[in-house]
Motif scaffolding. Structure first.
Motif, short mmCIF file in Angstrom:
data_model
loop_
_atom_site.label_atom_id
_atom_site.label_comp_id
_atom_site.label_asym_id
_atom_site.label_seq_id
_atom_site.Cartn_x
_atom_site.Cartn_y
_atom_site.Cartn_z
N ASP A 1 15.54 34.37 -11.71
CA ASP A 1 15.02 34.45 -10.34
C ASP A 1 15.13 35.89 -9.88
OD1 ASP A 1 14.56 34.44 -7.65
OD2 ASP A 1 16.21 33.07 -7.15
N ASP A 2 13.98 36.53 -9.64
CA ASP A 2 14.00 37.95 -9.28
C ASP A 2 14.69 38.24 -7.95
OD1 ASP A 2 12.70 38.39 -11.62
OD2 ASP A 2 10.84 39.15 -10.74
N VAL B 1 22.51 51.05 -2.24
CA VAL B 1 21.31 51.41 -2.99
C VAL B 1 21.18 50.44 -4.15
CG1 VAL B 1 20.17 53.24 -4.28
CG2 VAL B 1 21.67 53.84 -2.36
N LEU B 2 20.12 49.65 -4.15
CA LEU B 2 19.88 48.73 -5.27
C LEU B 2 19.03 49.43 -6.32
CD1 LEU B 2 20.08 45.84 -6.48
CD2 LEU B 2 17.88 45.38 -5.39
N CYS B 3 19.65 49.73 -7.46
CA CYS B 3 18.92 50.30 -8.58
C CYS B 3 18.45 49.11 -9.40
CB CYS B 3 19.81 51.23 -9.41
SG CYS B 3 20.52 52.57 -8.42
N ARG B 4 17.15 48.82 -9.31
CA ARG B 4 16.61 47.58 -9.88
C ARG B 4 16.48 47.75 -11.40
NH1 ARG B 4 13.38 43.84 -12.81
NH2 ARG B 4 12.45 42.29 -11.42
N ALA C 1 7.22 45.78 -12.15
CA ALA C 1 6.67 46.70 -11.15
C ALA C 1 6.41 45.99 -9.82
CB ALA C 1 5.38 47.32 -11.69
N ALA C 2 5.90 44.77 -9.92
CA ALA C 2 5.59 44.02 -8.68
C ALA C 2 6.88 43.73 -7.91
CB ALA C 2 4.86 42.72 -9.03
N ASP C 3 7.95 43.43 -8.65
CA ASP C 3 9.20 43.12 -7.96
C ASP C 3 9.82 44.36 -7.31
OD1 ASP C 3 11.13 41.13 -7.15
OD2 ASP C 3 12.53 42.19 -8.45
N LEU D 1 10.73 44.67 -3.41
CA LEU D 1 12.04 45.11 -2.92
C LEU D 1 11.89 46.34 -2.01
CD1 LEU D 1 14.02 44.73 -6.25
CD2 LEU D 1 14.61 43.58 -4.09
N THR D 2 11.01 47.25 -2.41
CA THR D 2 10.81 48.47 -1.63
C THR D 2 10.26 48.13 -0.24
OG1 THR D 2 10.42 49.70 -3.67
CG2 THR D 2 9.71 50.75 -1.62
N ALA D 3 9.26 47.25 -0.22
CA ALA D 3 8.66 46.86 1.07
C ALA D 3 9.70 46.17 1.95
CB ALA D 3 7.47 45.94 0.83
N ARG D 4 10.56 45.38 1.34
CA ARG D 4 11.49 44.57 2.13
C ARG D 4 12.74 45.35 2.56
NH1 ARG D 4 14.57 39.05 0.76
NH2 ARG D 4 15.50 38.87 2.82
N PHE D 5 13.24 46.24 1.68
CA PHE D 5 14.57 46.81 1.96
C PHE D 5 14.61 48.33 2.11
CE2 PHE D 5 15.55 42.86 -0.44
CZ PHE D 5 16.33 42.23 0.50
N HIS D 6 13.68 49.05 1.53
CA HIS D 6 13.85 50.51 1.39
C HIS D 6 13.66 51.25 2.72
CE1 HIS D 6 14.16 54.19 -0.94
NE2 HIS D 6 13.10 54.66 -0.30
#
Ligand SMILES: [Zn+2]
Length: 458
Positions: free
Chosen positions: A137-138, A156-159, A184-186, A190-195
């Motif tokens: 689960d991503d 900082v979440l390093c994915r 890449a999509a995930d 993550l960037t849209a939601r948290f960054h």
């Protein structure tokens, strides 16, 4: 909105700046709107200001840990991995357990890891989280932001994860990598939601496949780099941790690992690597030229017998240097005081008594890390900077008899006595305690978590 604060009576302030500018002497610090408004001797309290007593204390910038694996906080001293070098350890510990974490276990592990960091005066943590698989689960790692928020820490979440695992001979068959498209999509999700993009961002996302030579194909690596740069986020990975890694690069690709990264768009001021233990002069020059940084993790490198990264050479060349604790599964003391003290010591063992200074090491572990994360208002104690502060009380006998109290927290080592920790002007540790955290309940949850992980393997 944060309180108006006056931190008063500190015996010494270390600024996090290099060289002579490291020492601000005995000083008070005024804080407004989460930033440092004034540093100087004998500041008088103003109306509406809460006074924090720092007498008998020394003040450092909050540490910035640039490499961790928080899930490993429930995997300390796994017997089969305790005396193994990197590859044997990977097979015996992370590879065995990495798909066994559910939200409850991950949350417990992250709480342990962040509590330990915060109680050493760490205010920013970059976690290299790689529990991403084809069948996984991503969104599991998303909860790390919530845990960090509870602590009031910058996170900082390093994915991490992989899009190809063919090169890993010991990689478990049951775990399949993700496609480049899904990865890449995930990262985009993550960037849209948290960054956040400010100089004192509380949350960031970083593109971070586990290691360039083993976690993606050449083409995949280029695509992930281009994607990160399109999104305007930074890039991180592990590199050249062992001599075997360098040998593999030569045999498989006919080049050195740093050259391979250069070929595949993985160098630049927006990139930093954990370890870089085995790099030669030409690679250090290439890293320096491109502004690529290091997360120096000496405890993990010692524990796994990997060697000692040539960090004083890197620093002298002008390469960006930071400190990371690495995961607790290969560095059971995952706190920044232990890491800084070891960094101070280990280079002296190798390069002589002038190889490092405490001031250098504090600079690497504070401003050095913030610079690599693009946090331009974080990492030094100067007017205008974010009020991320570690206030160390020198009340333990290991600090008694000191000629230079400012150096005592690093030189004394051990678990520090925290009077206060502040992040962005918010008091998050007071008199050694994280007010909302039930430590005994956490201890019980940790023991239950370890028992569960043991059962899963039985
Ligand atoms: Zn690592």
């Amino acid at each position: 909105m944060s309180e108006a604060l006056l931190l008063r009576g500190a015996e010494a302030v270390l600024t996090g700046l290099p060289g002579a500018a490291a020492h601000a002497g005995a000083a008070d610090i005024r804080i407004r709107d989460g930033r440092i408004a004034h540093i100087g001797p004998n500041l008088l309290a103003q109306e509406g200001e809460r006074v924090l007593d720092a007498s008998g204390c020394v003040v450092y910038p909050g540490w910035v840990n640039t490499h961790h694996h928080l899930f490993q906080s429930l995997l300390k001293a796994v017997p089969e991995g305790l005396d193994q070098p990197l590859m044997g350890w990977l097979a015996a510990v992370p590879f065995r357990f990495q798909d066994r974490f559910d939200p409850e276990l991950l949350e417990t592990a992250a709480t342990i890891g962040l509590a330990e960091l915060l109680l050493s005066g760490t205010t920013t943590c970059a976690d290299h989280h790689y529990l991403y698989f084809a069948a996984g689960d991503d969104t599991l790692g998303d909860l790390l932001f919530d845990v960090a928020e509870r602590f009031g820490m910058r996170f900082v979440l390093c994915r991490g994860g992989a899009t190809d695992t063919e090169q890993f001979t010991d990689y478990p068959n049951r775990i399949r990598p993700q496609t480049v498209e899904r990865y890449a999509a995930d990262v985009e999700r993550l960037t849209a939601r948290f960054h956040q993009r400010g100089p004192d961002a509380m949350r960031q996302v970083v593109m971070a496949p586990s290691t360039p030579l083993f976690s993606a194909t050449a083409q995949g690596l280029r695509e992930l780099a281009a994607h990160a740069r399109r999104l305007g986020i930074r890039m991180h990975s592990h590199l050249s941790e062992t001599a075997d890694y360098v040998r593999h690069a030569r045999e498989t690709h006919g080049m050195k690992p740093v050259e391979y990264c250069a070929e595949h768009d993985w160098l630049g001021p927006d990139v930093w690597y954990a370890h870089l233990v085995h790099v030669d002069e030409a690679e250090i020059a290439l890293l320096t030229e491109t502004g690529t940084g290091i997360a120096h993790c000496p405890a993990s490198n010692c524990r796994l017998g990997s060697g000692v990264a040539p960090v004083p050479k890197m620093a002298a060349a002008g390469m960006p240097v930071s400190l990371g604790v690495d995961g607790a599964a290969s560095s059971e003391a995952a706190d920044m005081i232990s890491e800084a003290r070891l960094a101070w010591l280990v280079h002296r063992a190798v390069g002589g008594a002038q190889a490092t200074t405490v001031e250098d090491v504090v600079h690497w572990g504070t401003r050095g890390g913030a610079r690599l994360l693009g946090l331009d208002a974080v990492g030094t104690l100067e007017v205008g900077m974010a009020a991320d502060l570690a206030v160390y009380e020198l009340s333990h006998p290991r600090y008694f008899g000191q000629f230079q109290p400012a150096l005592a927290p690093v030189l004394g080592g051990g678990a520090p006595v925290m009077r206060y920790v502040l992040v962005g002007g918010r008091v998050v540790v007071e008199n050694g305690v994280i007010p909302w955290l039930d430590m005994e309940a956490l201890r019980v949850r940790a023991a239950e978590g370890v028992a569960r992980l043991m059962r899963e393997l039985a």
